[in-house]
Design an enzyme around this catalytic site. Structure first.
Site, mmCIF file in Angstrom:
data_model
loop_
_atom_site.group_PDB
_atom_site.id
_atom_site.type_symbol
_atom_site.label_atom_id
_atom_site.label_comp_id
_atom_site.label_asym_id
_atom_site.label_seq_id
_atom_site.Cartn_x
_atom_site.Cartn_y
_atom_site.Cartn_z
ATOM 1 N N THR A 120 -67.843 14.581 -12.948
ATOM 2 C CA THR A 120 -67.560 14.870 -11.543
ATOM 3 C C THR A 120 -66.073 14.698 -11.282
ATOM 4 O OG1 THR A 120 -67.713 12.626 -10.638
ATOM 5 C CG2 THR A 120 -69.783 13.811 -10.999
ATOM 6 N N ASP A 121 -65.617 15.199 -10.159
ATOM 7 C CA ASP A 121 -64.256 14.888 -9.723
ATOM 8 C C ASP A 121 -64.313 13.604 -8.890
ATOM 9 O OD1 ASP A 121 -61.540 15.006 -9.284
ATOM 10 O OD2 ASP A 121 -61.536 17.096 -8.662
ATOM 11 N N TRP A 122 -63.149 13.162 -8.464
ATOM 12 C CA TRP A 122 -62.927 11.872 -7.808
ATOM 13 C C TRP A 122 -63.818 11.691 -6.568
ATOM 14 C CZ3 TRP A 122 -59.145 7.978 -8.726
ATOM 15 C CH2 TRP A 122 -58.890 7.115 -7.666
#
Length: 356
Positions: A120-122
């Protein structure tokens, strides 16, 4: 208008695919390296095509368009054995990409045969709940994201709650043990490929050329060869020796604007501080032509503690007066540094002050 446009290889799917493949090979297949590296392809997919132009906002794209323009570079890079894919932080057709099982599992893993792992991204699982309002709780968002195909979660802060909720979801059979096993298997597979179980960490002593003159020269040559002279009407360039030059504009004496976002810091706002040993445009022109031949009047300056697009007039009148006594005007206008959501633009025009 998208605020990460400059981080991209370009708008052409074929060019992006070709450059992406070479990047994967260059990073993952180095000769004589002490360690192996894995490329992360980001952001899968269509992150760069929001309808509004604003970062992390909805893209409205039919599947045939996704397949024609946005999927080919990822397909090519995966065939070149890229080992990680990071998910688009935004939404496509109203669905947060982090919970889009069709894109993450059906297409990426099953159709393209991707055997690496998806990250996932942040904080984007949390965004499914808090920003996008797709679930009644963060726990429900975790279930949707893991079931959609995410293998590793980038949880910047409260990772204990994430692990507690995920364990509970498995016990409640809302996330299957098979899905967890698949995620773990993919992560461990890449770690084994990278030799992380034999050499988990390395030290600076393992990289004698890091920051070396050879590397500096290579970086300089890359930058120099990338410069493109768009016009040279009447052979104005090169400037003749001993020419008198007025240097003006907010980008004239700024390292920040020469380097952009992600330089030293996220928004690049500390580049002037950390890159002080290098030359701004003004300093380079003074070094070349002599300080006595260069007049500097900014005219407009950025508000460095404000938003990236904020600027103010300081001395346009003095700059106009200086024109009478010089042979050339070097006008340095454009943009301050930015990236991601803080870099969202409302239009593509120069500021009123710069236009003035």
């Amino acid at each position: 208008m998208w605020s990460r446009l400059w981080e991209n290889f370009g708008e052409d799917p074929y060019l992006t695919a070709e450059l992406g493949v070479q990047f994967v090979k260059g990073v993952q297949e180095p000769l004589g390296s002490i360690e192996k590296l894995a490329v992360s392809l980001k952001h899968y997919m269509a992150y760069s095509d929001p309808k509004s132009g604003k970062d992390r906002t909805d893209a409205w794209i039919p599947e045939h368009y996704l397949r024609e323009y946005h999927l080919p570079p990822f397909t090519a890079a995966i065939k070149a054995n890229a080992r990680n894919v990071m998910v688009n932080s935004a939404l496509i057709n109203g669905i947060p990409t982090h919970v889009n099982k069709r894109l993450l599992t059906d297409i990426l893993k099953n159709e393209l045969g991707f055997t690496g792992f998806i990250v996932t991204d942040w904080g984007d699982i949390e965004n499914v709940y808090k920003r996008d309002k797709m679930t009644a709780s963060l726990k429900d968002a975790i279930a949707m994201a893991i079931n959609a195909g995410n293998d590793m979660a980038m949880i910047p802060y409260d990772y204990k709650s994430f692990t507690t909720d995920l364990i509970a979801l498995v016990k409640e059979r809302k996330v299957t043990q098979a899905r967890i096993d698949d995620a773990v298997r993919r992560i461990l597979r890449v770690k084994f490929e990278l030799g992380l179980f034999e050499t988990p960490v390395t030290t600076l002593n393992n990289y004698p050329k890091f920051g070396s003159e050879d590397f500096r020269r290579a970086a300089y040559n890359t930058a120099a060869e990338a410069i493109t002279l768009l016009k040279n009407n009447n052979n104005i360039l090169p400037l003749r020796a001993n020419a008198k030059v007025l240097v003006t504009g907010p980008n004239a004496n700024s390292m920040r604007t020469l380097n952009g976002g992600w330089t030293y810091t996220w928004q690049g706002e500390k580049t002037d501080e950390y890159g002080a040993q290098y030359n701004t445009i003004l300093e380079a022109v003074r070094n070349k032509l002599g300080a006595n031949n260069v007049v500097f009047e900014e005219g407009v300056v950025y508000k460095m503690k404000g938003k990236y697009f904020e600027d103010s007039v300081v001395n346009i009148e003095r700059a106009m007066q200086a024109v009478a006594n010089v042979d050339y005007i070097l006008l340095c206008i454009g943009e301050n540094s930015y990236t991601e959501t803080p870099g969202n633009a409302h239009d593509l025009n120069l500021s009123d002050n710069q236009n003035r």
